[in-house]
Design an enzyme around this catalytic site. Structure first.
Site, PDB file in Angstrom:
ATOM      1  N   ASN A  88       1.604   8.329   7.363  1.00  0.00           N
ATOM      2  CA  ASN A  88       1.238   8.404   5.975  1.00  0.00           C
ATOM      3  C   ASN A  88       2.219   9.002   5.104  1.00  0.00           C
ATOM      4  O   ASN A  88       3.118   9.740   5.364  1.00  0.00           O
ATOM      5  CB  ASN A  88       0.040   9.559   6.096  1.00  0.00           C
ATOM      6  N   ARG A 136     -11.217  10.113   1.851  1.00  0.00           N
ATOM      7  CA  ARG A 136      -9.965  10.025   1.294  1.00  0.00           C
ATOM      8  C   ARG A 136      -9.530   8.754   0.406  1.00  0.00           C
ATOM      9  O   ARG A 136      -8.707   8.424  -0.112  1.00  0.00           O
ATOM     10  CB  ARG A 136      -8.746  10.293   2.461  1.00  0.00           C
TER      11      ARG A 136
END
Ligand code: F6R
Length: 633
Positions: free
Chosen positions: A100, A27
């Protein structure tokens, strides 16, 4: 984007968190950290800037039998530099959290924190949430679960948080509003929560996707689901993932990207098999999908996407225009989102997203749904947010894509688009009894099954195509700039070829419609510049060759991609990369319809970028500054 893993259970916590974080490396991240909790409630945190390898020895040096839970994080910096202090987990008294997303009202919360006499340690917005939870717990004399529930509505923006407390060490509380969270549990293993399914697949293939507004409480005995705002229990369906964990490994390739380039013949077949009822070389029917009816009723199709997926959408326009009468426009989601788009009766909006999580693409679909305009999506990730937002969904079957630069997922998106264009075109042809069109589309479908064969030849190590790619890469890697040019189907491929090169080799590269060359960029052509000319024998061929001559006259180096028997192209180019394909069969028929050459050209361009990046020694699978799924604007 940031990656999260949390685990409580009877297995060694440190290795599980580290392996899980490595599964999320794709990611993109610039620092990482892990916090381990022991039975007595003491926790230890290990953080560092850079790769997971920096914290691994510290974590593994600990006696793992002491710990029964913990959380880990890979951070892609937004608020504050990528350093050890800003790395997650963040700790505020007994609370330890990873986050996040972006807390948009962080200034307001920061003021509150200072006003109450505290000073955050990091520059992050994330740490502030732990203060909010602490304030709630202290003020209302409540536990962690209730504290998170009361604090969560107070942050604005899109966020997911996973939090533990030294006072309640046996549980993990996770809450989602935006960035995805997935959870899994089994009796022997315990409970795990992560940013996507990949860290979970090593332990179970049965997962739960959290919806926005969900809060879960993970304990080794199970997972409970709640509505984060009302606190009421909710039910979430278990989803079985059909990707096995071994598809997440490199399987002997030097990089995931190389593995994924080579997987394309197989992933094309997987997608074909998923959508055709059998493999006879007759007209095929799609498995039942409501999206087909939506498309059949459409008067206009608007495709929206970002990056590489947008390039697939641009190609889609050519296929829809060739095989159907449907007007199609392809737009960048980030632009469409803030324009005054006017919807017309019969309009259908299709989002394309490999990850199914891209913030701009998702936001467009959400807005369009509010306007009651039918939405469709093409995505590679089952259970992703976009797959749940769109009214109908077409999955691609590329399998997990780990390399940040999209390769096999792009090809699978192209395939989905050409299949849909053919399917729709055939319906129209049946209704209008256009025999010729039907034969054309039947041929398209038949030839699609030949693509994996030709593509395997193109990618074969040591074969003439792959060898030519290697030579061209070695000879051009020091060029001061690259231009990719093409017309028709080759125009989106030029854009995509340039994007791939920029992403992984960090060199200046631009994609242009070949006809646009003389409207500006030709001024830059001179010795030291390389131009990749994409010129298969198609209806645009002669025009592209004229452009090639203009390039040659300015002294730029030419790498040409074309049919194997194209002697003209071979003689004009400094490097000729032959498609494993003749332009004509002995009976005069072309070997593969021109609308299908993108399926060979795109992987060849991916390989070219890969070879250049390899020689330059860049971090191919995790290029700097890039994230695999862009869940923030
Ligand atoms: C480039 C690349 C990106 C993505 C873009 C959209 O190799 O991967 O440009 O295509 O960020 O992502 P998805 O398709 O997940 O919406």
């Amino acid at each position: 984007m940031c990656g999260i893993v949390g685990y409580v259970g009877q297995h060694a916590v440190g290795p599980i968190l580290l392996k899980g974080l490595k599964r999320l490396e794709y990611r993109g991240y610039d620092s990482s950290g892990v916090a381990l909790f022991d039975e007595g409630g003491r926790s230890e945190t290990f953080k560092a800037a850079g790769k997971i390898a920096a914290i691994e020895p510290m974590v593994l040096a600990k006696d793992q039998t002491l710990f029964h839970g913990g959380i880990g994080h890979t951070r892609w910096a937004t608020h504050g530099a990528p350093n050890t202090t800003n790395a997650h987990p963040h700790r505020v008294k007994d609370l330890v959290l990873v986050h996040n997303g972006i807390i948009e009202n962080y200034r307001e919360i920061q003021k509150l924190v200072y006003a109450r006499g505290y000073k955050p340690v990091s520059e992050t917005d994330s740490e502030l949430f732990a203060f909010l939870v602490m304030f709630e717990m202290e003020e209302h004399k409540i536990d962690l679960i209730e504290g998170v529930r009361r604090a969560f509505p107070k942050i604005h923006g899109s966020s997911s948080v996973v939090i533990m407390s030294e006072k309640q060490p046996g549980l993990i509380v996770a809450v989602r509003n935006g960035s995805p969270l997935v959870a899994g549990w089994n009796k022997e293993f315990g409970a795990i929560v992560a940013s996507d399914a990949q860290p979970i697949l090593d332990h179970t293939n049965k997962v739960y996707y959290l919806e926005n507004g969900d809060m879960i409480v993970c304990q080794k005995s199970g997972i409970q689901f709640f509505d984060a705002y009302s606190g009421k229990p909710v039910e979430r369906k278990e989803v079985t993932i059909d990707w096995s964990a071994d598809r997440l490994d490199k399987n002997g390739y030097a990089h995931y990207m190389l593995k994924e380039i080579h997987e394309q013949p197989r992933t094309i077949l997987d997608t074909l098999h998923a959508y055709f009822e059998d493999q006879t070389h007759r007209p095929f029917e799609f498995a039942k999908n409501a999206g087909i009816d939506q498309l059949s009723a459409a008067q206009r199709l608007s495709i929206i996407a970002c990056g590489t997926s947008w390039h697939a959408g641009l190609l889609g326009r050519y296929w829809f225009e060739r095989y159907t009468h449907l007007p199609v426009d392809t737009d960048l989601a980030s632009e469409f989102r803030y324009r005054n788009s006017h919807f017309t009766p019969g309009q259908v909006v299709m989002g394309i997203s490999q990850s199914g999580e891209t913030a701009d693409t998702l936001a467009v679909l959400q807005d369009v749904n509010k306007n009651k305009v039918p939405t469709l999506a093409i995505t590679n990730v089952k259970g992703s947010t976009i797959s749940r937002e769109a009214k109908s969904i077409f999955y691609t079957y590329a399998g997990p894509e780990i390399g940040v630069a999209s390769t096999k997922a792009f090809t699978a998106q192209m395939l989905m688009l050409v299949l849909l264009a053919g399917r729709l075109g055939r319906d129209l042809a049946v209704n209008d009894s256009q025999g010729k069109k039907m034969i054309e589309i039947d041929r398209l479908y038949r030839e699609l099954f030949e693509v994996p064969h030709y593509l395997s030849m193109a990618l074969e190590t040591g074969g003439s195509t792959a060898n030519a790619v290697k030579k061209a890469a070695q000879d051009t890697l020091h060029s001061k700039a690259f231009f990719f040019i093409g017309r028709g189907y080759s125009f989106p491929l030029a854009l995509e070829g340039a994007l791939k090169l920029k992403e992984i080799a960090y060199v200046h590269a631009e994609g242009y419609a070949a006809g646009e060359l003389k409207h500006g960029p030709i001024a830059m052509l001179e010795p030291g510049v390389t131009v990749i000319v994409i010129a298969p024998k198609d209806i645009w061929y002669d025009k592209t060759v004229s452009n090639l001559q203009e390039v040659k006259a300015r002294g730029a180096k030419i790498v040409a991609v074309g049919h194997a028997d194209d002697k003209t192209l071979a003689s004009m180019a400094d490097h000729f990369i032959p498609l494993p394909l003749q332009s004509k069969k002995p009976d005069g028929q072309s070997t593969l319809d021109e609308s299908l050459t993108p399926f060979l050209i795109s992987p060849i361009l991916q390989l070219l970028s890969y070879e250049i990046a390899l020689s330059k020694g860049t971090d191919i699978d995790q290029p700097r500054n890039l994230a695999k799924s862009v869940t923030v604007e």
